[in-house]
Design an enzyme around this catalytic site. Sequence first.
Site, short mmCIF file in Angstrom:
data_model
loop_
_atom_site.label_atom_id
_atom_site.label_comp_id
_atom_site.label_asym_id
_atom_site.label_seq_id
_atom_site.Cartn_x
_atom_site.Cartn_y
_atom_site.Cartn_z
CD GLU A 117 -2.65 -1.28 2.58
OE1 GLU A 117 -3.83 -1.67 2.48
OE2 GLU A 117 -2.13 -0.94 3.66
CB CYS B 206 -8.56 1.75 8.14
SG CYS B 206 -7.92 1.15 6.55
#
Length: 683
Positions: free
Chosen positions: A329, A420
């Site tokens: 990521e 998240c």
Amino acid sequence: MTSPMPFLLAVGLALGALPAPAQQRADYPIQAVPFTKVKLTDAFWQPRLKTNTTITIPASFQRCEATNRVKNFEMAAAKSGKFATTFPFDDTDIYKTLEGASYSLSLYPDKELAAYLDVLIDKVAKAQEPDGYLYTARTIDPAHPHPWAGAQRWEKERELSHELYNAGHLYEAAVAHYQATGKKTLLNIALKNADLVCSVFGPGKRVVAPGHEIVEMALVKLYRVTGKPEYLQTAKFFLEARGQYKGYDPKSPDVWRNGQYWQDDKPVVAQKEAEGHAVRAEYLYSAMADVAALTGDRQLLAAVDTIWQNMVSKKFYVTGGTGAVPGGERFGQNYELPNATAYNETCASVAHIYWNQRMFQLHGDSKYADIMEKVLYNGLLSGVGLDGKSFFYSNAMQIKNSASFPQTEPARVGWFECSCCPTNLARLFPSLPGYVYGQNGKDIYVNLFVSGSADLAVNNKAVRLTQTNNYPWSGDLKFTVEHAATSDFNLLVRIPGWARGQAMPSDLYTFATPSAAKVTIKVNGKPVSYALQHGYAVLARKWKKNDVVEVSLPMEVRTVQAHPNVPDNVGKVALQRGPVVYCAEWTDNEGKASNIIVPVGTAFTAVEKPEVLNGITQLTASVPVVKVDPATNTISTVRQTLTAIPYYAWANRGKGEMTVWFPQQVTDVDLVTRRAVEATHAK
């Protein structure tokens, strides 16, 4: 207000035993006007904030209940049971939603929501251990903690445990709750935990570079509330702990385990590029700006400036997305900005807003607000569906389904195992009023064009400023001085880079052709000349009640080109009107988007479509598209109407192709055999 001192003193008195400093030695030159002082009436943002309040936040709380995130706190209080979710950072989904709900209460007072927060905060309080430790993944069953947590507190903080990450989101929520409600219940929990953290970490004590940054910027927020120097000192200590591990090895298959991934391969003052996990990085850079501002650390300031310049010049998508590479990521190499595999985590866009707001406060340059605006209206907003309860974790730049390019078409979903992003959006949206204005003494900065009113104080005298507009669809902006107990202030209105011929504050993206359109400004109906200072039109005059400023920004459709070092976009253009980047989606373009060509000189028409996608301005043009006739083995181009919609609105009408970048001409044809197609699909 021109400094944080009145707020710090007031909070210090309210908390009684907590000290407030008599004088702030250093701070941001520009202070954000608090979200509690700005009331929105905006036709674009107000419905979205209302949806966040009525749908997103309740859905987040419901999902925290249904997925046992709340149950984890109940079991921690009882010291009984087994951790009931997947990740040790699942606690933060409750904290982030608490933060968003607190901001929301300032926008939309709600007794029922306030009561629910009180109940939830009580559960958090009961889960806290006597010394302040708060981490359900260990407290539920200390003898058998979560595998990521380690046998002892903090021992896996850098790699996996997220203990300090959880603490950071707790602090962020606590400050928001206190500011919005005046209640100290959550703040007291946070302060007790922060005192523990400061007693454990520091010079001569435990040393660690937090694995997932946010505790650093959160400690700064607690410092601002209390004036307690240990909080700022510990934040600075965590920054200075970095630089102990080797950098990223592109040959290693384990992208999750290296110093660069954690921004820990070199000291922060020696870092030059945006690197590693994008969300962690941008939280870190936000904290670097905070600590630089509050301590006057010039090395830290120089480092964060250099990193920002690298990001905006080489590692930034035209939609405002960051973090190009799915593995880890993370940020890729310079100019590594692929379309088909773009990651662009929604949380990274949230972190990007925080970072650029701080950079603006440091430097007073409109380029940071330009980036913040680009992220808000494009890369961040795309992360949530129009229904307010479906989300993207990553935000694609291209979806193409063909024999040679089979892809899984993404769909928005209501929740993720690692969820998240939905809760991060829940907290960002209602804090939007706090990003509209900035102030430095008698200079009032207008950064975002959002209808509503702001109550400010200049030399301790009240000023009320009202915005009225139909942004981002119209460039006609109106500012009215509703009240002015003093006439002695300067109004600095941001003139966006896109209105000044600058697609980006770097050469990463440029407009394909120049424009002769100009920005015009009138005061009380009369055109005025103005000085442009760091991208702001400086309007200095003796103001009086009902003075009106009108700004007209040219809202042309512009084609955008990428730097030639971005290989995916050579010979292609993107479409932009005002701050909004557009895309073509299958449903408007005869089932495809990958066959559209936008030649040089294409003329576009902008059309208001209030009935489409909750109200948009749509772009249309007559362009050639590539057609394949399998029956005759022929390929041809035919004229077709291209319909483009704002990028943020894609994937709200089902699955299918989408693209942001359009080739300007046909340069090659890729022939694929049936056997190759079958082999590709088999993979």
